[in-house]
Design an enzyme around this catalytic site. Structure first.
Site, mmCIF file in Angstrom:
data_model
loop_
_atom_site.group_PDB
_atom_site.id
_atom_site.type_symbol
_atom_site.label_atom_id
_atom_site.label_comp_id
_atom_site.label_asym_id
_atom_site.label_seq_id
_atom_site.Cartn_x
_atom_site.Cartn_y
_atom_site.Cartn_z
ATOM 1 C CB SER A 50 42.221 11.342 84.907
ATOM 2 O OG SER A 50 42.587 9.994 85.009
ATOM 3 C CG ASN A 51 43.267 8.151 80.770
ATOM 4 O OD1 ASN A 51 42.796 7.079 81.132
ATOM 5 N ND2 ASN A 51 44.555 8.470 80.966
#
Ligand code: C5P
Length: 211
Positions: free
Chosen positions: A21-22
């Site tokens: 993810s980020n």
């Protein structure tokens, strides 16, 4: 107007407990949804996994992965006049996702990835008279990259921000952005709350809607 907003990160699962993810928290997209609802627009907010409350009056659709988000955008876009893609969509997903938690001994030291589709480019054939707005969160030269993406993704407006600034970008309540359209000179805004950035984007949409 009926406005479709995407917000937050996407999660690309390897197995039920691990994902790529980020750092996106969804704050900018939720602020746009709030600004739009405050001005009386009908708002659908497609949200990746975030911990924010739904702004009053906003219809929320929760998604996890980029493919889920693409599916939700494709389903909801026909009923909307504008799409604001604020989500930080993961560019890659694991080539294989396991339905069961992978044992350490089953895991390889190299992760095979495959590219996610670009949501804006995928829905471009459905654009018609709709306004499409994108974001360019950059660490290099924000204006040049944003201008390239505006043309590449066929957008009406792109919001450029430098995510290396401590008071702009991820996880903070303020942002410093430049609005870049194909037809007007870039408009740099001073540091302001994400809600005020949302209001500025809404003003732009209200001026340019082709109803
Ligand atoms: O190319 P880049 O990811 O920097 O472009 C950012 C813009 O494109 C954002 O508006 C983002 O929501 C959108 N995007 C997309 N689909 C992707 C990746 C980004 O629509 N797979």
């Amino acid at each position: 107007m009926q406005i479709l907003v995407t917000a937050g990160p996407t999660r690309e699962h390897l197995d039920p407990v691990r994902f790529l993810s980020n750092r996106s928290t969804g704050k900018m997209g939720f602020a746009i949804a709030q600004a739009a609802a405050e001005r009386g627009h009908a708002v659908t907010l497609i949200a990746g996994p975030v911990t924010l409350p739904t702004p009053p009056g906003v219809t929320r659709v929760d998604v996890v992965s980029a493919l889920d988000m693409l599916d939700a955008v494709q389903r909801h876009l026909p009923q909307h006049d504008a799409l604001v893609m604020c989500a930080a969509v993961a560019d890659w997903r694991p080539a294989r996702a396991s339905a069961n938690k992978l044992k350490k001994s089953d895991m390889q030291p190299v992760l095979m990835l495959e590219p996610n589709p670009d949501i804006l480019k995928t829905v471009r054939p459905l654009k018609g008279a709709r306004l499409f707005v994108g974001f360019a969160a950059e660490t290099g030269d924000p204006l040049a990259e944003a201008q390239r993406k505006l043309a590449d993704k066929g957008l009406d407006l792109i919001i450029a921000n430098d995510v290396t600034q401590p008071d702009a970008g991820f996880a903070v309540d303020t942002n410093r952005v430049t609005l870049i359209s194909a037809t007007e000179p870039p408009a740099g805004l001073p540091l302001m709350s994400k809600l005020d950035v949302g209001r500025a984007i809404l003003s732009w949409l209200e001026r340019h809607v082709r109803a």
